[in-house]
Design a protein around this motif. Structure first.
Motif, short mmCIF file in Angstrom:
data_model
loop_
_atom_site.label_atom_id
_atom_site.label_comp_id
_atom_site.label_asym_id
_atom_site.label_seq_id
_atom_site.Cartn_x
_atom_site.Cartn_y
_atom_site.Cartn_z
N LYS A 92 0.83 -1.20 0.00
CA LYS A 92 0.00 0.00 0.00
C LYS A 92 0.87 1.25 0.00
CE LYS A 92 -3.69 0.31 2.62
NZ LYS A 92 -4.59 0.47 3.79
N ALA A 93 1.89 1.28 0.86
CA ALA A 93 2.72 2.48 1.00
C ALA A 93 3.54 2.77 -0.24
CB ALA A 93 3.64 2.33 2.21
N LEU A 94 3.91 1.73 -0.97
CA LEU A 94 4.84 1.89 -2.09
C LEU A 94 4.17 1.84 -3.46
CD1 LEU A 94 7.59 -0.42 -0.60
CD2 LEU A 94 7.66 2.07 -0.72
N ALA A 95 2.85 1.72 -3.49
CA ALA A 95 2.13 1.67 -4.76
C ALA A 95 2.20 3.02 -5.47
CB ALA A 95 0.68 1.26 -4.53
N PRO A 96 2.13 3.03 -6.82
CA PRO A 96 2.11 4.31 -7.55
C PRO A 96 0.94 5.16 -7.10
CG PRO A 96 2.48 2.46 -9.03
CD PRO A 96 2.10 1.86 -7.71
N GLY A 97 1.12 6.47 -7.16
CA GLY A 97 0.08 7.40 -6.76
C GLY A 97 0.57 8.32 -5.66
N ALA A 101 0.15 10.10 1.11
CA ALA A 101 -1.18 9.81 1.65
C ALA A 101 -1.31 8.33 2.01
CB ALA A 101 -2.26 10.20 0.64
N ALA A 102 -0.77 7.46 1.15
CA ALA A 102 -0.82 6.03 1.43
C ALA A 102 -0.02 5.69 2.68
CB ALA A 102 -0.28 5.25 0.23
N ARG A 103 1.14 6.34 2.84
CA ARG A 103 1.93 6.10 4.05
C ARG A 103 1.20 6.59 5.29
NH1 ARG A 103 6.37 7.61 0.42
NH2 ARG A 103 6.18 9.77 1.13
N ALA A 104 0.47 7.68 5.16
CA ALA A 104 -0.31 8.17 6.30
C ALA A 104 -1.40 7.18 6.68
CB ALA A 104 -0.91 9.53 5.97
N GLU A 105 -2.00 6.51 5.69
CA GLU A 105 -2.99 5.47 5.99
C GLU A 105 -2.34 4.32 6.77
OE1 GLU A 105 -5.30 4.02 2.73
OE2 GLU A 105 -5.46 6.00 1.79
N VAL A 106 -1.15 3.92 6.33
CA VAL A 106 -0.42 2.88 7.06
C VAL A 106 -0.07 3.37 8.46
CG1 VAL A 106 1.68 1.48 7.12
CG2 VAL A 106 0.49 1.86 4.95
N GLY A 107 0.27 4.65 8.56
CA GLY A 107 0.58 5.24 9.86
C GLY A 107 -0.59 5.17 10.82
N ALA A 108 -1.79 5.40 10.30
CA ALA A 108 -2.98 5.31 11.15
C ALA A 108 -3.16 3.88 11.65
CB ALA A 108 -4.21 5.77 10.37
N GLN A 109 -2.87 2.92 10.80
CA GLN A 109 -2.96 1.52 11.22
C GLN A 109 -1.89 1.20 12.26
OE1 GLN A 109 -3.51 0.26 6.75
NE2 GLN A 109 -4.00 -1.51 8.02
N ALA A 110 -0.72 1.79 12.10
CA ALA A 110 0.36 1.57 13.07
C ALA A 110 -0.03 2.12 14.44
CB ALA A 110 1.64 2.23 12.58
N PHE A 191 8.88 2.08 4.69
CA PHE A 191 7.63 2.46 4.03
C PHE A 191 7.86 3.60 3.04
CE2 PHE A 191 5.81 0.43 7.89
CZ PHE A 191 5.05 -0.54 7.24
N GLY A 192 9.02 4.23 3.12
CA GLY A 192 9.41 5.20 2.09
C GLY A 192 10.04 4.48 0.92
#
Length: 285
Positions: A92-97, A101-110, A191-192
C-alpha cells in the motif's frame, strides 16, 4: 563527499550488511570511512553500531555467536501472524500514486495496532546499541511520519537519542510502536523505500548496500532503487550498488524473518565483501 546507504530488509539484512562490511574491511575496503551514513530500518541498526565505534568484525562475530546459543542484545519475538500482515502494508505504502497519503494510511494503522509499550521498545533498542548515543560521525536514520506520511532523516540534531532514531526507523506496525520525537510519531523508514538512496542528492559518490531477497519482492525492491539511482546519476552523482550475490541469496532462503539463518548469511556476506573489496576500494578512492 561520499555517502554510504544501508538498506532495510529485516534481521537477515542486518546479518548480510554486517558480514559484507566486515569482509570489505578485512580485504582493505573501509566503506565506513564515508562522510555520511544513511540507514533505513535494518540499515539503521547496522549504521548506528558502526558509527558509534563497533568494529565491523565484532558486529559480524556477534551474529556468528548466535550459533552457540548466545542471543543478540535486544532480541525479540516476531509474531508470525503480525509478520504476515506486513507485505500488504508495504504494498500500500509503495504503490504508484500519492505515496505520502498512502503512508499516512499505514501510519494510522500503526497507531491503532497493539504493540509493546514505547518505553519498553526504546529500552530494547538501547540494549542492542550497547547504550551508545550519537557520535561525531555523520549518520542519519530514515523514518516515516505516521501523520503526514513524510519521509524524514533523523540525525543528532533531531532532538532525540540515537535509540529513539533507530527505534523509529525500525518501527513495524504491530511489532513495535510508533516512536515519539519532538511531538511527532514515526514508523519504519522502509515504508518510504527499502534504501531511500535518493535522499543523498548532493553527494559526489554514493555506495548503496541493498538487501534483495529472491523472487518478486526482491525484484520490486530493485526496481524502486533503480529509479532512485537514475535520479542521483542525473544530478551528477557517481553511484555503485551492491546486492546479495548468489551464495548469499541461497543463505537467505525464502523467509527473510528467519533469524536462525543469520550466521549463514553473515558468512556469505563476508565472502562477498572480500570478493568485492578491490573494486569498491577503487570506487571509494
Amino acid at each position: 563527499m561520499r555517502a554510504l546507504v544501508l538498506s532495510g530488509g529485516g534481521p537477515l539484512a542486518v546479518a548480510w550488511e554486517s558480514g559484507l562490511i566486515a569482509g570489505l574491511a578485512n580485504a582493505g575496503a573501509a566503506v565506513m570511512n564515508a562522510d555520511f551514513v544513511l540507514g533505513t530500518s535494518a540499515g539503521a541498526i547496522v549504521g548506528a553500531q558502526l558509527t558509534t565505534g563497533r568494529a565491523p568484525d565484532a558486529l559480524a562475530a556477534a551474529i556468528l555467536d548466535e550459533e552457540k546459543g548466545v542471543p543478540p542484545p535486544g532480541a525479540r519475538h516476531y509474531d508470525p501472524a503480525v509478520v504476515a500482515l506486513l507485505p500488504a502494508l508495504f504494498a500500500k505504502a509503495l504503490a504508484p500514486g500519492d505515496r505520502a497519503a498512502a503512508r499516512a494510511e499505514v501510519g494510522a494503522q500503526a497507531l491503532a495496532a497493539q504493540a509493546p509499550a514505547e518505553a519498553d521498545e526504546l529500552a530494547r533498542v538501547s540494549r542492542m546499541l550497547g547504550g551508545a548515543d550519537w557520535s561525531d560521525r555523520g549518520f542519519g536514520c530514515v523514518a516515516v511520519d505516521v501523520e503526514d506520511g513524510e519521509v524524514r532523516i533523523l540525525t543528532r540534531d533531531s532532538g532525540a537519542s540515537l535509540a529513539h532514531a533507530v527505534a523509529a526507523s525500525c518501527s513495524l506496525p504491530g511489532l513495535s510502536p510508533p516512536i515519539t520525537i519532538e511531538g511527532r510519531r514515526y514508523m519504519d523508514g522502509g515504508f518510504g523505500s527499502v534504501a531511500n538512496a535518493d535522499l543523498m542528492l548532493g553527494y559526489g559518490k554514493v555506495l548503496v548496500l541493498c538487501f534483495r531477497p529472491a523472487g518478486p519482492p526482491g525484484d520490486r525492491m530493485a526496481a524502486r532503487l533503480d529509479e532512485q539511482v537514475a535520479k542521483l546519476r542525473a544530478a551528477g552523482t557517481m553511484v555503485e550498488v551492491i546486492f546479495p550475490d548468489g551464495a548469499t541469496q541461497e543463505a537467505i532462503g525464502v523467509n527473510t524473518m528467519d533469524v536462525r539463518r543469520r550466521p549463514a548469511v553473515v558468512r556469505a556476506g563476508m565472502a562477498q565483501g572480500e570478493a568485492e573489496a578491490a573494486r569498491l576500494a577503487a570506487f571509494l578512492g
